[in-house]
Design an enzyme around this catalytic site. Structure first.
Site, PDB file in Angstrom:
ATOM      1  N   ASP A  66       0.928  -1.203   0.013  1.00  0.00           N
ATOM      2  CA  ASP A  66      -0.045   0.110   0.031  1.00  0.00           C
ATOM      3  C   ASP A  66       0.831   1.168  -0.053  1.00  0.00           C
ATOM      4  OD1 ASP A  66      -3.200   0.386   0.840  1.00  0.00           O
ATOM      5  OD2 ASP A  66      -1.958   2.257   1.330  1.00  0.00           O
ATOM      6  N   ASP A 115       4.845   3.271  -3.918  1.00  0.00           N
ATOM      7  CA  ASP A 115       3.717   3.887  -4.933  1.00  0.00           C
ATOM      8  C   ASP A 115       3.933   3.114  -6.195  1.00  0.00           C
ATOM      9  OD1 ASP A 115       2.492   5.191  -6.873  1.00  0.00           O
ATOM     10  OD2 ASP A 115       3.358   6.991  -6.284  1.00  0.00           O
ATOM     11  N   ASN A 167      -3.837  -5.053  -7.782  1.00  0.00           N
ATOM     12  CA  ASN A 167      -5.215  -4.583  -7.456  1.00  0.00           C
ATOM     13  C   ASN A 167      -5.114  -2.952  -7.263  1.00  0.00           C
ATOM     14  OD1 ASN A 167      -7.667  -4.511  -5.763  1.00  0.00           O
ATOM     15  ND2 ASN A 167      -6.237  -3.723  -4.365  1.00  0.00           N
ATOM     16  N   TYR A 223     -10.062   7.170 -17.054  1.00  0.00           N
ATOM     17  CA  TYR A 223     -10.222   6.023 -16.069  1.00  0.00           C
ATOM     18  C   TYR A 223     -10.510   4.810 -16.976  1.00  0.00           C
ATOM     19  CZ  TYR A 223     -11.530   2.883 -12.189  1.00  0.00           C
ATOM     20  OH  TYR A 223     -11.739   1.896 -11.426  1.00  0.00           O
ATOM     21  N   LYS A 249      -8.063   1.593 -17.579  1.00  0.00           N
ATOM     22  CA  LYS A 249      -8.325   0.132 -17.335  1.00  0.00           C
ATOM     23  C   LYS A 249      -8.479  -0.656 -18.343  1.00  0.00           C
ATOM     24  CE  LYS A 249      -8.851   0.268 -12.885  1.00  0.00           C
ATOM     25  NZ  LYS A 249      -7.905  -0.652 -11.739  1.00  0.00           N
TER      26      LYS A 249
END
Length: 261
Positions: free
Chosen positions: A40, A66, A93, A165, A169
């Site tokens: 994370d 990151d 993820n 976005y 994706k």
């Protein structure tokens, strides 16, 4: 399930909460991974989930970095491999708005400023490339690997208020399919799980008014938001030995919002 006599190490990005956290839990509890590297960009979140795994007898380490920073990703993978062993499973993820914040409606694309585009591309596309590049050579050399990229139905059908976005994706999905075709002969599979509206701490969907929830769900066959457990079950399966003859596919986990042939 995996062969419990074989040690498998998994790296799950964006695993400090929500879907990623549940993936970490399921990989360990189902015996798919022997150890999990919890990523994370917030160190405290990564360590919290790693400690949760250790509390129920699993092996986990925190790896805060990151994903959109290629040097950070490569260095973190090298350090994690030194600590727990080669990475056999990668779950890409990390997504949404990354460190900049959650997905939200924005002005029409034709009114947008190009300076706003990069934050969507950084984590949702570049992050997938960076982490996959960091682990794939080792997978190919060992003749085994599982890569699962978590995308969105925005990348399959397009979302008019989330144009960049959606593009990021879709790009991650195309990249993952190409990796599956390139690396399949070396025992590496690469698939996507495409999520519909899923209630997590980031999305906060369970906090919106009931009337708004009903409007949101009118195009869903199953009249509820997805849960992290719904997504994690599909991701865990594609990460397992049982999915060894599945590659280059996108599995929608979306309550019937859209369909795949």
């Amino acid at each position: 399930m995996n062969d419990v006599s074989v040690r498998r190490v998994a790296l799950v990005t964006g695993a400090g909460q929500g879907v990623g956290r549940e993936v970490v839990h399921q990989l360990i509890r189902k015996g798919i991974a022997s150890a999990v590297i919890v990523n994370d960009y917030v160190p405290e979140k990564a360590e919290m989930v790693a400690e949760e795994v250790r509390s129920f007898g699993g092996e986990a380490i925190a790896a805060p970095f990151d994903v959109s920073n290629r040097e950070q990703a490569a260095a973190a993978v090298r350090s994690a491999v030194d600590a727990v062993g080669p990475i056999d499973i990668l779950v890409n993820n990390a997504g949404n708005g990354g460190p900049s914040g959650p997905t939200q409606d924005v002005e029409p694309f034709w009114k947008s400023d190009p300076s706003d585009w990069q934050r969507w591309l950084d984590v949702n596309l570049d992050g997938v490339l960076n982490c996959t590049h960091a682990v794939l050579d080792g997978m190919v050399s060992r003749g085994y690997g599982r890569i699962v990229s978590v995308i969105s139905d925005a990348g399959r059908v397009g979302e008019p208020n989330l144009v960049v976005y959606s593009a990021a994706k879709a790009g991650a999905a195309g990249f993952t399919r190409a990796i599956g075709r390139a690396a399949g002969r070396y025992g590496v599979t690469a698939n996507c799980v495409a999520l519909g509206a899923t209630s997590t701490p980031t999305t906060g969907l369970d906090q919106i008014p009931e009337a708004e929830q009903k409007r949101f769900l009118r195009n869903y066959s199953i009249k509820r938001f997805g849960l992290p457990e719904d997504a994690a079950a599909a991701i865990a399966f594609l990460s397992s030995d049982e999915a060894g003859w599945i590659t280059t596919q996108t599995l929608p986990v979306n309550g019937g919002y859209s369909s795949a042939l």
